[in-house]
Design a protein around this motif. Sequence first.
Motif, PDB file in Angstrom:
ATOM      1  N   UNK A   1       0.835  -1.202   0.000  1.00  0.00           N
ATOM      2  CA  UNK A   1       0.000   0.000   0.000  1.00  0.00           C
ATOM      3  C   UNK A   1       0.872   1.255   0.000  1.00  0.00           C
ATOM      4  N   UNK A   2       1.941   1.245   0.772  1.00  0.00           N
ATOM      5  CA  UNK A   2       2.851   2.393   0.815  1.00  0.00           C
ATOM      6  C   UNK A   2       3.378   2.725  -0.580  1.00  0.00           C
ATOM      7  N   UNK A   3       3.810   1.700  -1.326  1.00  0.00           N
ATOM      8  CA  UNK A   3       4.368   1.927  -2.657  1.00  0.00           C
ATOM      9  C   UNK A   3       3.318   2.440  -3.629  1.00  0.00           C
ATOM     10  N   UNK A   4       2.113   1.904  -3.555  1.00  0.00           N
ATOM     11  CA  UNK A   4       1.033   2.372  -4.429  1.00  0.00           C
ATOM     12  C   UNK A   4       0.726   3.845  -4.158  1.00  0.00           C
ATOM     13  N   UNK A   5       0.683   4.231  -2.897  1.00  0.00           N
ATOM     14  CA  UNK A   5       0.414   5.628  -2.562  1.00  0.00           C
ATOM     15  C   UNK A   5       1.526   6.540  -3.066  1.00  0.00           C
ATOM     16  N   UNK A   6       2.780   6.113  -2.896  1.00  0.00           N
ATOM     17  CA  UNK A   6       3.911   6.939  -3.313  1.00  0.00           C
ATOM     18  C   UNK A   6       3.943   7.113  -4.827  1.00  0.00           C
ATOM     19  N   UNK A   7       3.796   6.028  -5.570  1.00  0.00           N
ATOM     20  CA  UNK A   7       3.977   6.095  -7.023  1.00  0.00           C
ATOM     21  C   UNK A   7       2.715   6.500  -7.772  1.00  0.00           C
ATOM     22  N   UNK A   8       1.590   5.880  -7.466  1.00  0.00           N
ATOM     23  CA  UNK A   8       0.397   6.085  -8.283  1.00  0.00           C
ATOM     24  C   UNK A   8      -0.540   7.164  -7.735  1.00  0.00           C
ATOM     25  N   UNK A   9      -0.733   7.204  -6.422  1.00  0.00           N
ATOM     26  CA  UNK A   9      -1.734   8.101  -5.855  1.00  0.00           C
ATOM     27  C   UNK A   9      -1.208   9.532  -5.706  1.00  0.00           C
ATOM     28  N   UNK A  10      -0.079   9.701  -5.000  1.00  0.00           N
ATOM     29  CA  UNK A  10       0.437  11.047  -4.751  1.00  0.00           C
ATOM     30  C   UNK A  10       1.547  11.446  -5.723  1.00  0.00           C
ATOM     31  N   UNK A  11       2.299  10.482  -6.208  1.00  0.00           N
ATOM     32  CA  UNK A  11       3.386  10.775  -7.145  1.00  0.00           C
ATOM     33  C   UNK A  11       4.692  11.061  -6.423  1.00  0.00           C
ATOM     34  N   UNK A  12       5.715  10.268  -6.739  1.00  0.00           N
ATOM     35  CA  UNK A  12       7.013  10.385  -6.064  1.00  0.00           C
ATOM     36  C   UNK A  12       7.567  11.805  -6.134  1.00  0.00           C
ATOM     37  N   UNK A  13       7.449  12.451  -7.282  1.00  0.00           N
ATOM     38  CA  UNK A  13       8.016  13.794  -7.456  1.00  0.00           C
ATOM     39  C   UNK A  13       7.295  14.851  -6.635  1.00  0.00           C
ATOM     40  N   UNK A  14       6.119  14.531  -6.123  1.00  0.00           N
ATOM     41  CA  UNK A  14       5.364  15.476  -5.305  1.00  0.00           C
ATOM     42  C   UNK A  14       5.614  15.280  -3.813  1.00  0.00           C
ATOM     43  N   UNK A  15       6.435  14.291  -3.469  1.00  0.00           N
ATOM     44  CA  UNK A  15       6.673  13.945  -2.068  1.00  0.00           C
ATOM     45  C   UNK A  15       8.120  14.210  -1.667  1.00  0.00           C
ATOM     46  N   UNK A  16       8.388  14.098  -0.378  1.00  0.00           N
ATOM     47  CA  UNK A  16       9.755  14.233   0.124  1.00  0.00           C
ATOM     48  C   UNK A  16      10.373  12.877   0.437  1.00  0.00           C
ATOM     49  N   UNK A  17       9.705  11.785   0.073  1.00  0.00           N
ATOM     50  CA  UNK A  17      10.252  10.447   0.278  1.00  0.00           C
ATOM     51  C   UNK A  17      11.558  10.277  -0.487  1.00  0.00           C
ATOM     52  N   UNK A  18      12.513   9.562   0.103  1.00  0.00           N
ATOM     53  CA  UNK A  18      13.780   9.289  -0.573  1.00  0.00           C
ATOM     54  C   UNK A  18      13.627   8.200  -1.618  1.00  0.00           C
TER      55      UNK A  18
ATOM     56  N   UNK B   1       3.429   4.610 -12.606  1.00  0.00           N
ATOM     57  CA  UNK B   1       3.741   5.973 -12.190  1.00  0.00           C
ATOM     58  C   UNK B   1       2.500   6.843 -12.336  1.00  0.00           C
ATOM     59  N   UNK B   2       2.301   7.737 -11.402  1.00  0.00           N
ATOM     60  CA  UNK B   2       1.147   8.631 -11.415  1.00  0.00           C
ATOM     61  C   UNK B   2       0.995   9.322 -12.773  1.00  0.00           C
ATOM     62  N   UNK B   3      -0.195   9.239 -13.350  1.00  0.00           N
ATOM     63  CA  UNK B   3      -0.485   9.915 -14.607  1.00  0.00           C
ATOM     64  C   UNK B   3      -0.081   9.167 -15.860  1.00  0.00           C
ATOM     65  N   UNK B   4       0.537   7.996 -15.711  1.00  0.00           N
ATOM     66  CA  UNK B   4       0.972   7.210 -16.864  1.00  0.00           C
ATOM     67  C   UNK B   4      -0.098   6.180 -17.210  1.00  0.00           C
ATOM     68  N   UNK B   5      -0.763   6.378 -18.348  1.00  0.00           N
ATOM     69  CA  UNK B   5      -1.838   5.483 -18.749  1.00  0.00           C
ATOM     70  C   UNK B   5      -1.446   4.624 -19.947  1.00  0.00           C
ATOM     71  N   UNK B   6      -0.178   4.621 -20.287  1.00  0.00           N
ATOM     72  CA  UNK B   6       0.292   3.805 -21.404  1.00  0.00           C
ATOM     73  C   UNK B   6       0.295   2.326 -21.037  1.00  0.00           C
ATOM     74  N   UNK B   7       0.305   1.474 -22.061  1.00  0.00           N
ATOM     75  CA  UNK B   7       0.427   0.036 -21.838  1.00  0.00           C
ATOM     76  C   UNK B   7       1.863  -0.263 -21.417  1.00  0.00           C
ATOM     77  N   UNK B   8       2.041  -0.859 -20.260  1.00  0.00           N
ATOM     78  CA  UNK B   8       3.374  -1.095 -19.712  1.00  0.00           C
ATOM     79  C   UNK B   8       3.650  -2.591 -19.613  1.00  0.00           C
ATOM     80  N   UNK B   9       4.604  -3.106 -20.416  1.00  0.00           N
ATOM     81  CA  UNK B   9       4.984  -4.522 -20.292  1.00  0.00           C
ATOM     82  C   UNK B   9       5.475  -4.810 -18.877  1.00  0.00           C
TER      83      UNK B   9
END
Length: 268
Positions: free
Chosen positions: A69-86, A97-105
């Motif tokens: 859940x932590x990883x989903x929140x960081x990457x998809x929900x809030x976006x890593x670049x919007x946070x202070x997480x290392x 990644x947040x905002x990426x709707x492309x087909x990802x293998x």
Amino acid sequence: MDYYVYILFDTKTNDVFYVGKGKGFRIDHHENDAIESEKTEKIKALQKDSRFGKRIVGRYATENEAHAVETVLIKWVYGFDNLTNKVHGRYSALIRTMGDYENIPGIDVEYAPNLNDGSFTKAQQEKFVKNNIEAKLESIKENIEPLLEDTEYSVSEIVGKSPSDTGLWINNPSMDVSIRLKLPLAGRTISPEFVSTNTDKESKARFTEAMAPLKINNGSVGSYIGLQNYLERAGIKKDIEVRPGADDIDEIFNVVTFMMEQLQTKYS
């Protein structure tokens, strides 16, 4: 339930600036962090204006659930670049990644790596897939890349041409020493190593000098020294995992930071 995922945020705007995982009183520790960082600066600024907030998002029976859940929140929900997480979090390479709707293998369609070139036996191929070697290395790579920004360092693509080569290399063109993060097919722990990247006599001599006061045997090509031996021979007392777990992204980040600092010191 012991484990939980929490957020730190601005109570005026509700903007989240940090996502964490923990148990007990972990959520309260950040306000007393001794190490200055973007996160602590943000906390102090918000506290000054009485706008600092913290809330638990959810509770979980296992640490693995909380990590997910932590990883989903960081990457998809809030976006890593919007946070202070290392770091992005465990298995972050398998989260969109947040905002990426492309087909990802590897996310939209699970795929198996092509290891049928004869270098891996059938048993080794099965271990590579079963122990999630590719996903672990991709996640490690994604999490250490921000550390390399604005530096001469770069990280290799996953090396997996043979079982003994499975891992990542962190290179600097101005140095004859690289950092290798080796991940055996068991997939449990990372073996961090300093490795001489040149084979000529002069370069191997510089490797010895760079690792001084260590006693390195440079009698063979590809001299290397593991992190544990490095600490012991150099007499460095440091609370750091010499073989961090392959899933322990935070500790791997700390190990790479330390090893880069050592190289910078020796080459400056």
